[in-house]
Design a protein around this motif. Sequence first.
Motif, PDB file in Angstrom:
ATOM      1  N   ARG A 122       0.861  -1.299  -0.087  1.00 14.17           N
ATOM      2  CA  ARG A 122       0.069   0.083  -0.046  1.00 14.17           C
ATOM      3  C   ARG A 122       0.748   1.335  -0.089  1.00 14.17           C
ATOM      4  N   ALA A 123       1.992   1.212   0.606  1.00 16.30           N
ATOM      5  CA  ALA A 123       2.794   2.508   0.724  1.00 16.30           C
ATOM      6  C   ALA A 123       3.379   2.882  -0.641  1.00 16.30           C
ATOM      7  N   ILE A 124       3.698   1.668  -1.667  1.00 16.64           N
ATOM      8  CA  ILE A 124       4.107   2.050  -3.070  1.00 16.64           C
ATOM      9  C   ILE A 124       2.932   2.657  -3.860  1.00 16.64           C
ATOM     10  N   ALA A 125       1.716   2.060  -3.617  1.00 15.41           N
ATOM     11  CA  ALA A 125       0.421   2.444  -4.124  1.00 15.41           C
ATOM     12  C   ALA A 125       0.176   3.971  -3.752  1.00 15.41           C
ATOM     13  N   GLN A 126       0.254   4.170  -2.644  1.00 20.38           N
ATOM     14  CA  GLN A 126       0.169   5.626  -2.254  1.00 20.38           C
ATOM     15  C   GLN A 126       1.126   6.372  -3.014  1.00 20.38           C
ATOM     16  N   VAL A 127       2.257   6.163  -3.184  1.00 21.04           N
ATOM     17  CA  VAL A 127       3.411   7.001  -3.774  1.00 21.04           C
ATOM     18  C   VAL A 127       2.642   7.161  -5.288  1.00 21.04           C
ATOM     19  N   LEU A 128       2.256   5.924  -6.008  1.00 15.85           N
ATOM     20  CA  LEU A 128       1.855   6.213  -7.252  1.00 15.85           C
ATOM     21  C   LEU A 128       0.534   7.205  -7.501  1.00 15.85           C
ATOM     22  N   VAL A 129       0.001   7.271  -6.567  1.00 21.35           N
ATOM     23  CA  VAL A 129      -1.174   7.813  -6.474  1.00 21.35           C
ATOM     24  C   VAL A 129      -1.002   9.596  -6.249  1.00 21.35           C
ATOM     25  N   GLU A 130       0.079   9.743  -5.366  1.00 22.53           N
ATOM     26  CA  GLU A 130       0.555  11.058  -5.084  1.00 22.53           C
ATOM     27  C   GLU A 130       1.150  11.657  -6.383  1.00 22.53           C
ATOM     28  N   ASP A 131       1.919  10.826  -7.155  1.00 27.14           N
ATOM     29  CA  ASP A 131       2.587  11.227  -8.374  1.00 27.14           C
ATOM     30  C   ASP A 131       1.624  11.502  -9.434  1.00 27.14           C
ATOM     31  N   ALA A 132       0.725  10.421  -9.414  1.00 29.58           N
ATOM     32  CA  ALA A 132      -0.518  10.909 -10.673  1.00 29.58           C
ATOM     33  C   ALA A 132      -1.452  12.046 -10.199  1.00 29.58           C
ATOM     34  N   ASP A 133      -1.643  12.400  -9.190  1.00 27.76           N
ATOM     35  CA  ASP A 133      -2.277  13.488  -8.635  1.00 27.76           C
ATOM     36  C   ASP A 133      -1.586  14.757  -9.038  1.00 27.76           C
ATOM     37  N   ALA A 134      -0.070  14.608  -8.909  1.00 28.44           N
ATOM     38  CA  ALA A 134       0.704  15.781  -9.286  1.00 28.44           C
ATOM     39  C   ALA A 134       0.904  15.852 -10.798  1.00 28.44           C
ATOM     40  N   GLY A 135       0.372  15.056 -11.587  1.00 29.13           N
ATOM     41  CA  GLY A 135       0.502  15.191 -13.149  1.00 29.13           C
ATOM     42  C   GLY A 135       0.989  13.946 -14.021  1.00 29.13           C
ATOM     43  N   ALA A 136       1.796  12.909 -13.322  1.00 29.71           N
ATOM     44  CA  ALA A 136       2.390  11.858 -13.691  1.00 29.71           C
ATOM     45  C   ALA A 136       1.192  10.954 -14.409  1.00 29.71           C
ATOM     46  N   VAL A 137       1.664  10.233 -15.392  1.00 26.42           N
ATOM     47  CA  VAL A 137       0.633   9.287 -15.950  1.00 26.42           C
ATOM     48  C   VAL A 137       1.285   8.216 -15.581  1.00 26.42           C
ATOM     49  N   GLY A 179     -10.612   6.635  -8.918  1.00 30.04           N
ATOM     50  CA  GLY A 179     -11.013   8.323  -8.993  1.00 30.04           C
ATOM     51  C   GLY A 179      -9.850   9.046  -9.256  1.00 30.04           C
ATOM     52  N   HIS A 180      -8.679   8.339  -9.649  1.00 30.73           N
ATOM     53  CA  HIS A 180      -7.572   9.153 -10.073  1.00 30.73           C
ATOM     54  C   HIS A 180      -7.303   9.021 -11.407  1.00 30.73           C
ATOM     55  N   ASP A 181      -7.626   9.987 -12.296  1.00 24.77           N
ATOM     56  CA  ASP A 181      -7.663   9.985 -13.550  1.00 24.77           C
ATOM     57  C   ASP A 181      -6.390   9.549 -14.531  1.00 24.77           C
ATOM     58  N   ASN A 182      -5.314   9.968 -13.809  1.00 30.94           N
ATOM     59  CA  ASN A 182      -4.044   9.662 -14.374  1.00 30.94           C
ATOM     60  C   ASN A 182      -3.484   8.166 -14.138  1.00 30.94           C
ATOM     61  N   ILE A 183      -4.052   7.156 -13.551  1.00 31.82           N
ATOM     62  CA  ILE A 183      -3.763   5.956 -13.354  1.00 31.82           C
ATOM     63  C   ILE A 183      -4.676   5.105 -14.000  1.00 31.82           C
ATOM     64  N   HIS A 184      -3.795   4.301 -14.831  1.00 32.34           N
ATOM     65  CA  HIS A 184      -4.574   3.351 -15.777  1.00 32.34           C
ATOM     66  C   HIS A 184      -4.206   2.006 -15.229  1.00 32.34           C
ATOM     67  N   VAL A 185      -5.184   1.022 -15.267  1.00 32.76           N
ATOM     68  CA  VAL A 185      -4.728  -0.348 -14.942  1.00 32.76           C
ATOM     69  C   VAL A 185      -5.324  -1.259 -16.213  1.00 32.76           C
ATOM     70  N   ARG A 186      -4.663  -2.153 -16.391  1.00 31.50           N
ATOM     71  CA  ARG A 186      -4.764  -3.301 -17.339  1.00 31.50           C
ATOM     72  C   ARG A 186      -4.510  -4.754 -16.933  1.00 31.50           C
ATOM     73  N   VAL A 187      -5.340  -5.450 -17.004  1.00 33.29           N
ATOM     74  CA  VAL A 187      -5.077  -6.738 -16.395  1.00 33.29           C
ATOM     75  C   VAL A 187      -4.899  -7.924 -17.717  1.00 33.29           C
ATOM     76  N   LYS A 188      -3.776  -8.741 -17.671  1.00 34.76           N
ATOM     77  CA  LYS A 188      -3.726  -9.773 -18.619  1.00 34.76           C
ATOM     78  C   LYS A 188      -4.593 -10.947 -17.945  1.00 34.76           C
ATOM     79  N   PRO A 189      -5.425 -11.704 -19.003  1.00 33.45           N
ATOM     80  CA  PRO A 189      -6.416 -12.574 -18.653  1.00 33.45           C
ATOM     81  C   PRO A 189      -5.836 -13.743 -17.893  1.00 33.45           C
ATOM     82  N   ALA A 190      -6.293 -14.267 -16.867  1.00 36.53           N
ATOM     83  CA  ALA A 190      -5.895 -15.117 -15.814  1.00 36.53           C
ATOM     84  C   ALA A 190      -5.705 -16.440 -16.792  1.00 36.53           C
ATOM     85  N   SER A 191      -4.305 -16.956 -16.527  1.00 35.44           N
ATOM     86  CA  SER A 191      -4.057 -18.029 -16.950  1.00 35.44           C
ATOM     87  C   SER A 191      -2.974 -19.030 -16.343  1.00 35.44           C
ATOM     88  N   ARG A 192      -3.202 -20.257 -16.260  1.00 37.16           N
ATOM     89  CA  ARG A 192      -2.277 -21.030 -15.273  1.00 37.16           C
ATOM     90  C   ARG A 192      -0.784 -21.353 -16.019  1.00 37.16           C
TER      91      ARG A 192
END
Length: 129
Positions: free
Chosen positions: A7-22, A53-66
């Motif tokens: 969660r600490a890394i995620a929070q840094v990403l949120v802060e960076d995104a809110d400061a303008g980083a994509v 709710g953070h517009d500058n964060i984009h998440v894509r997920v590779k389909p699950a596969s064993r």
Amino acid sequence: MYAFTDRAIAQVLVEDADAGAVIRVYRDGEQYEAEERDAERYGRASVASMFRGHDNIHVRVKPASRVDLMHLKCWSDGQVLRNGSANWSSAGLKRQDNDVHFTTDPQEVQEFNRNFEQMWDRSTNVRVQ
């Protein structure tokens, strides 16, 4: 990213995104689904939910596969590349035997970025955010 529960890394990403980083986060489907189930089961927010709710964060997920696992654990801002075996989890960063490599070699960074774009643009990816 295979496992991403820190969660600490995620929070840094949120802060960076809110400061303008994509920020673009590309996840393994099986692990992503497991993390979402665990969050719901234990009544806590997942790391992915921190990005909502953070517009500058984009998440894509590779389909699950064993049979088609993702072991990509890296980061790049276009000039620096961080690559290694450590998941972005407390165990992966603090207790497990993992490696990490940093480079500013333009050729290595460009090659990573080309490969990442191909993975990111797969038509089979699930767009989470």
